[in-house]
Design an enzyme around this catalytic site. Structure first.
Site, PDB file in Angstrom:
ATOM      1  N   CYS A 194      29.662  51.186  45.456  1.00  0.00           N
ATOM      2  CA  CYS A 194      29.451  49.977  44.653  1.00  0.00           C
ATOM      3  C   CYS A 194      28.499  48.976  45.308  1.00  0.00           C
ATOM      4  O   CYS A 194      27.959  48.097  44.625  1.00  0.00           O
ATOM      5  CB  CYS A 194      30.786  49.309  44.348  1.00  0.00           C
ATOM      6  SG  CYS A 194      31.913  50.354  43.390  1.00  0.00           S
TER       7      CYS A 194
ATOM      8  N   HIS B 293      29.266  42.049  42.003  1.00  0.00           N
ATOM      9  CA  HIS B 293      29.619  43.395  41.556  1.00  0.00           C
ATOM     10  C   HIS B 293      30.750  43.272  40.549  1.00  0.00           C
ATOM     11  O   HIS B 293      31.716  42.536  40.758  1.00  0.00           O
ATOM     12  CB  HIS B 293      30.047  44.240  42.756  1.00  0.00           C
ATOM     13  CG  HIS B 293      30.691  45.530  42.366  1.00  0.00           C
ATOM     14  ND1 HIS B 293      30.122  46.397  41.465  1.00  0.00           N
ATOM     15  CD2 HIS B 293      31.865  46.103  42.749  1.00  0.00           C
ATOM     16  CE1 HIS B 293      30.906  47.443  41.312  1.00  0.00           C
ATOM     17  NE2 HIS B 293      31.968  47.290  42.074  1.00  0.00           N
TER      18      HIS B 293
ATOM     19  N   ASN C  56      33.394  48.915  35.547  1.00  0.00           N
ATOM     20  CA  ASN C  56      32.789  49.024  36.871  1.00  0.00           C
ATOM     21  C   ASN C  56      31.789  50.169  36.847  1.00  0.00           C
ATOM     22  O   ASN C  56      32.172  51.339  36.799  1.00  0.00           O
ATOM     23  CB  ASN C  56      33.885  49.277  37.912  1.00  0.00           C
ATOM     24  CG  ASN C  56      33.348  49.372  39.330  1.00  0.00           C
ATOM     25  OD1 ASN C  56      32.139  49.456  39.550  1.00  0.00           O
ATOM     26  ND2 ASN C  56      34.242  49.378  40.306  1.00  0.00           N
TER      27      ASN C  56
END
Length: 326
Positions: A116, A253, A283
């Protein structure tokens, strides 16, 4: 003092055709509910790539859009760096396949794997190369088909992720070396491999010979994320001499709405200064920050000259931040 800065010249995004709501997941047999997902994550829907949509095709579409925004052709690009955990092939690097698809025949291309945090890592690599004169114009991409890694029987993970790609064009331009410059002002990267078992995939070419599935200890990840991200945000502010009050936009994020809200509160930012896309994209790992940047820049929220702070944390653990004057 004259220095080279990596200035954002264009941005782009690409999402798979299929949008899947929480209700649609329930209809497909996932043991969950819209209420359960929204309360814990803030996610309402995500995009899921079809067989003809891959990390390379999504990355190529996002990169082409960024190049169009920048008003440049393939001959201007001499660096392509792609943050991804889900490459099309074990090798060659997906970045080289994007390079070929875009008709870029010079320079160099490579992938960065930091889960990520992949886009922040990729941005740092490109910024370093541009500031050192190793490249003049770079494509920085975050792209994932993360749903390929999911166990659809595991409701604690399968509801969290989606697919997509985002990209920016960076161009080396002279600056004064102060925080008033446009471009990337600072980047900060960290990792701590001791926490591997908190967020990992149980497969790989050197171990099982399979892709594997995502496993996560959610509470442990949450606790580390809030603390580590606060620290790396402070690093960016201290390195540039600006304060949280100077930040025009926080583009975090997009992992979990609770983490995003916690970071905004820690920085004392009003909610309207935090870009949120997790409700619609879920996500998307390395793609989440560039997708959010592209959305907020396209709709006019992010304006030239504004200070944009990005931060991310991913499996490894990896984490990082960057401060950019748009």
């Amino acid at each position: 003092m004259t220095v080279l800065r990596s200035v954002v010249a264009g941005f782009g995004a690409a999402l798979p055709r299929e949008r899947v709501t929480n209700e649609a997941l329930v209809a497909r047999g996932v043991d969950t509910s819209d209420e359960w997902i929204r309360q814990r994550t803030g996610i309402g829907s995500r995009h899921i790539a079809q067989p003809d949509e891959t990390t390379v095709t999504l990355a190529t579409a996002a990169a082409r859009a960024a190049m169009d925004r920048a008003g440049i052709g393939p001959e201007a690009i001499d660096m392509v760096v792609l943050g991804t955990t889900t490459p099309d092939d074990t090798f060659p690097a997906s970045a080289t396949q994007v390079q070929a698809a875009l008709g870029i025949h010079g320079g160099f291309a490579f992938d960065v794997q930091a889960v990520c945090s992949g886009f922040v890592y990729a941005l740092a690599m490109a910024d370093n190369c541009l500031r050192l004169g190793q490249a003049r114009t770079a494509l920085v991409i975050g792209a994932e088909t993360f749903t390929r890694l999911l166990d659809w029987e595991d409701r604690t993970t399968c509801v969290l992720f989606g697919d997509g790609a985002g990209a920016i064009v960076l161009r080396a331009e002279p600056g004064t070396g102060t925080a008033a410059d446009r471009g990337v002002l600072t980047t900060h990267l960290h990792s701590d491999g001791r926490h591997r078992d908190a967020l990992y995939v149980d497969g790989g070419p050197s171990t099982t010979g399979t892709v594997g599935h995502v496993h996560m200890k959610g509470q442990e990840v949450f606790r580390h994320a809030v603390n580590r991200l606060a620290e790396v945000v402070d690093e960016a502010l201290k390195a540039t001499g600006v304060t949280a009050a100077d930040i025009d936009w926080l583009v975090p994020h997009q992992a979990n709405r609770r983490i995003i809200d916690a970071m905004g509160r820690k920085m004392g930012l009003q909610p309207e200064k935090v870009v949120v896309t997790v409700d619609r994209h879920a996500n998307t790992s390395a793609a989440s920050i560039p997708l959010a940047l592209a959305e907020a820049a396209a709709d006019g929220r992010i304006q030239p000259g504004q200070l944009v702070l990005i931060e991310a944390m991913g499996g490894g653990f990896t984490w990082g931040s960057s401060l950019i004057r748009w």
